[in-house]
Design a protein around this motif. Structure first.
Motif, short mmCIF file in Angstrom:
data_model
loop_
_atom_site.label_atom_id
_atom_site.label_comp_id
_atom_site.label_asym_id
_atom_site.label_seq_id
_atom_site.Cartn_x
_atom_site.Cartn_y
_atom_site.Cartn_z
N MET A 12 0.85 -1.20 0.00
CA MET A 12 0.00 0.00 0.00
C MET A 12 0.88 1.25 0.00
O MET A 12 0.64 2.20 -0.74
CB MET A 12 -0.87 -0.03 1.26
N LEU A 13 1.90 1.21 0.85
CA LEU A 13 2.85 2.33 0.92
C LEU A 13 3.52 2.53 -0.44
O LEU A 13 3.61 3.65 -0.94
CB LEU A 13 3.95 2.00 1.94
N ALA A 14 3.97 1.42 -1.02
CA ALA A 14 4.69 1.49 -2.30
C ALA A 14 3.78 2.09 -3.38
O ALA A 14 4.21 2.96 -4.15
CB ALA A 14 5.16 0.10 -2.71
N LEU A 15 2.51 1.65 -3.41
CA LEU A 15 1.58 2.13 -4.43
C LEU A 15 1.31 3.63 -4.25
O LEU A 15 1.37 4.40 -5.22
CB LEU A 15 0.26 1.34 -4.36
N CYS A 16 1.04 4.02 -3.00
CA CYS A 16 0.74 5.44 -2.74
C CYS A 16 1.94 6.33 -3.05
O CYS A 16 1.79 7.40 -3.63
CB CYS A 16 0.30 5.65 -1.30
N TRP A 17 3.15 5.86 -2.66
CA TRP A 17 4.35 6.66 -2.95
C TRP A 17 4.60 6.73 -4.45
O TRP A 17 5.05 7.76 -4.97
CB TRP A 17 5.58 6.09 -2.23
N ALA A 18 4.32 5.60 -5.15
CA ALA A 18 4.52 5.59 -6.62
C ALA A 18 3.62 6.63 -7.27
O ALA A 18 4.05 7.35 -8.18
CB ALA A 18 4.23 4.20 -7.17
N ILE A 19 2.39 6.72 -6.78
CA ILE A 19 1.45 7.71 -7.34
C ILE A 19 1.99 9.13 -7.09
O ILE A 19 2.01 9.97 -7.98
CB ILE A 19 0.03 7.53 -6.74
N MET A 20 2.47 9.37 -5.85
CA MET A 20 3.01 10.70 -5.53
C MET A 20 4.25 11.00 -6.37
O MET A 20 4.49 12.14 -6.75
CB MET A 20 3.37 10.80 -4.04
N PHE A 21 5.03 9.94 -6.65
CA PHE A 21 6.27 10.10 -7.41
C PHE A 21 5.98 10.59 -8.84
O PHE A 21 6.68 11.45 -9.36
CB PHE A 21 6.99 8.74 -7.44
N VAL A 22 4.93 10.02 -9.46
CA VAL A 22 4.64 10.37 -10.86
C VAL A 22 3.64 11.53 -10.98
O VAL A 22 3.36 11.98 -12.09
CB VAL A 22 4.13 9.15 -11.67
N LEU A 23 3.15 12.00 -9.85
CA LEU A 23 2.10 13.04 -9.88
C LEU A 23 2.46 14.26 -10.75
O LEU A 23 1.62 14.72 -11.54
CB LEU A 23 1.76 13.48 -8.45
N PRO A 24 3.68 14.81 -10.63
CA PRO A 24 3.98 15.98 -11.47
C PRO A 24 3.89 15.69 -12.97
O PRO A 24 3.70 16.60 -13.76
CB PRO A 24 5.42 16.33 -11.08
N HIS A 25 4.03 14.40 -13.35
CA HIS A 25 4.00 14.05 -14.78
C HIS A 25 2.57 13.79 -15.26
O HIS A 25 2.35 13.58 -16.45
CB HIS A 25 4.85 12.80 -15.03
#
Lengths: 329, 132
Positions: free
Chosen positions: A11-24
């Protein structure tokens, strides 16, 4: 090892991945929800801000992984909630920090605005009819359950704990069996009405049609998931049957959203920077649009400066609360 | 397929937005691209597309209705009227036009538009007027 860790960490990995790509995932004209010159994100300053944002996220991710472990041993439920909340709160803080740095490089949108003097009716496209078949799913599922009523046990599991053991049960009543289907049909109807409201309450443009297609895809997905949930008292349905389509749907929507957001031909809604709060909330009493194009991700958001936005929000909230009352307890 | 005429406004202009809408619509009305009986978008629709307040568009429509260009009967669509052109212009109109024209030319020159380009535009306009 505590089972909660196996849920909390992905869950952490998925949420962080979303935040990681958010600017794109934002339209090309915006960088951290600020209007910038088209070449700014690929320039030196833009890349430096993005790099700092990613480093901060990585540092926070390490801290959250380290802290979720002991928390899972103390309270599994709290660990899972924490694994979802921390990336959202921490990630948004990083996002806003980067947004403040981008603000120095903001460029205003071209001040020219154009409108066609057309009185052609603003009709929904014909393919909106594709939104109707998913409504057959709750009906068909209800018919199936009714035909096999005798086979439904008097008491069936409603919720499972982390070990996969049922921890909440429901009785074989009309509400217990048909409640989830009624909830699904109501929720789907609410979504469809919201689609129509967005279409008529937003400025004309290609993004409206793209949004409708996305909402129709969401209706099919909801029809499938709720049918599976409603059939659980009768059939043994594996976790993979609901989890796999969910993952595929999320990946598909993210990929499609990215493609649409980065399309240089996609028109940009002319919403001035000064009316955006925290990059997500638009408040402009002078803009008659009820829905405006979002600056983070794909889709529309409300113009909170328009009283109809508050009415829409109230009606959606009231609809969801009313629907939640039909669910089995 | 004939596309509908368009109007354009500049939010950074010193000219008020309602005045820009009036001027842009009047260009179409005088040129005949908005012929009598043509329906115009509702105040709500036009305001939404331009991203300006309803009152701004409403004021522009009212001014054109006062000039005799538009029919704004309550509850009905905004339509272009067959306007009877006055036989003689009011005194001082040409003088006012000259002042405004010179002001616009000065603004353009101050903004860096070369004089030959302004002259070419004025000649083009004069040719269009001859053909009417």
């Amino acid at each position: 090892m505590n089972g909660a860790v196996f849920i909390a960490l992905p869950m952490l990995a998925l949420c962080w991945a979303i935040m990681f790509v958010l600017p794109h995932l934002s339209p090309l004209r915006y960088f951290f929800a600020i209007t910038v010159p088209p070449d700014f994100p690929s320039g030196e300053s833009g890349r430096a801000i993005l790099r700092r944002y990613h480093w901060r996220l990585a540092a926070l991710l390490l801290c959250s992984v380290a802290s979720v472990w002991p928390l899972a041993a103390y309270s599994p439920v709290l660990a899972i909630a924490y694994s979802m909340m921390l990336p959202v709160v921490g990630g948004m803080a990083c996002f806003l920090l980067a947004r403040n740095q981008v603000r120095r490089f903001s460029a205003s949108l071209p001040p020219l605005r154009e409108a066609e003097l057309s009185t052609a009716p603003d009709r929904l496209p014909r393919w909106i009819a594709l939104a109707l078949p998913p409504f057959a799913a709750p009906l068909a599922t209800a018919a199936y359950l009714r035909a096999h009523w005798a086979e439904i046990p008097a008491r069936f599991p409603l919720h499972y704990d982390l070990a996969g053991t049922p921890d909440r049960w429901a009785e074989k009543t009309a509400r217990g069996i048909y409640g989830p289907l009624l909830f699904a049909a109501g929720l789907m109807l609410l979504l469809l009405l919201l689609c129509v409201a967005i279409f008529h309450g937003a400025r004309r443009g290609r993004q409206r049609a793209a949004m409708l297609k996305l909402e129709i895809a969401a209706l099919y997905f909801m029809a499938y998931i709720f049918a599976i949930v409603a059939l659980m008292p009768l059939l043994h349905i594996s976790l993979a049957a609901s989890l796999l389509p969910t993952v595929l749907f999320v990946i598909g929507v993210a990929a499609w959203g990215y493609k649409l957001a980065r399309d240089p031909e996609m028109p940009v809604d002319p919403t001035p920077d000064q009316y955006w709060r925290l990059g997500s909330f638009y408040y402009n009493p002078n803009d008659p649009a009820i829905f405006v194009q979002k600056r983070i991700g794909l889709g529309y958001t409300l113009n909170f400066g328009n009283p109809f936005s508050w009415i829409t929000t109230g009606m959606v909230a009231a609809g969801v609360i009313a629907l939640a009352l039909v669910l089995p307890r | 397929v004939n596309s509908a005429p368009k109007i354009r406004i500049d939010l950074h202009s010193t000219v008020p937005v309602y005045r820009q809408i009036v001027d842009a619509l009047r260009v179409h009305l005088v040129a005949g691209t908005l012929a009598p009986e043509t329906q115009l978008p509702s105040v709500r629709r036009l305001a939404m597309e331009l991203g300006v307040h309803f009152n701004t568009v409403g004021e522009a429509y009212r001014e054109l209705a006062a000039e005799g260009w538009l029919n704004l009967r309550h509850g009905r669509r905004v339509t272009v009227m067959a306007r009877v052109q006055p036989a003689t212009a009011a005194p001082g109109q040409i003088a006012e036009f000259r002042v405004r024209l010179r002001s616009i030319v000065a603004q353009l020159r101050a903004a860096g538009v070369p004089s030959p380009a302004i002259g070419a535009e004025l000649r083009k306009l004069a040719q269009e007027l001859k053909s009417i």
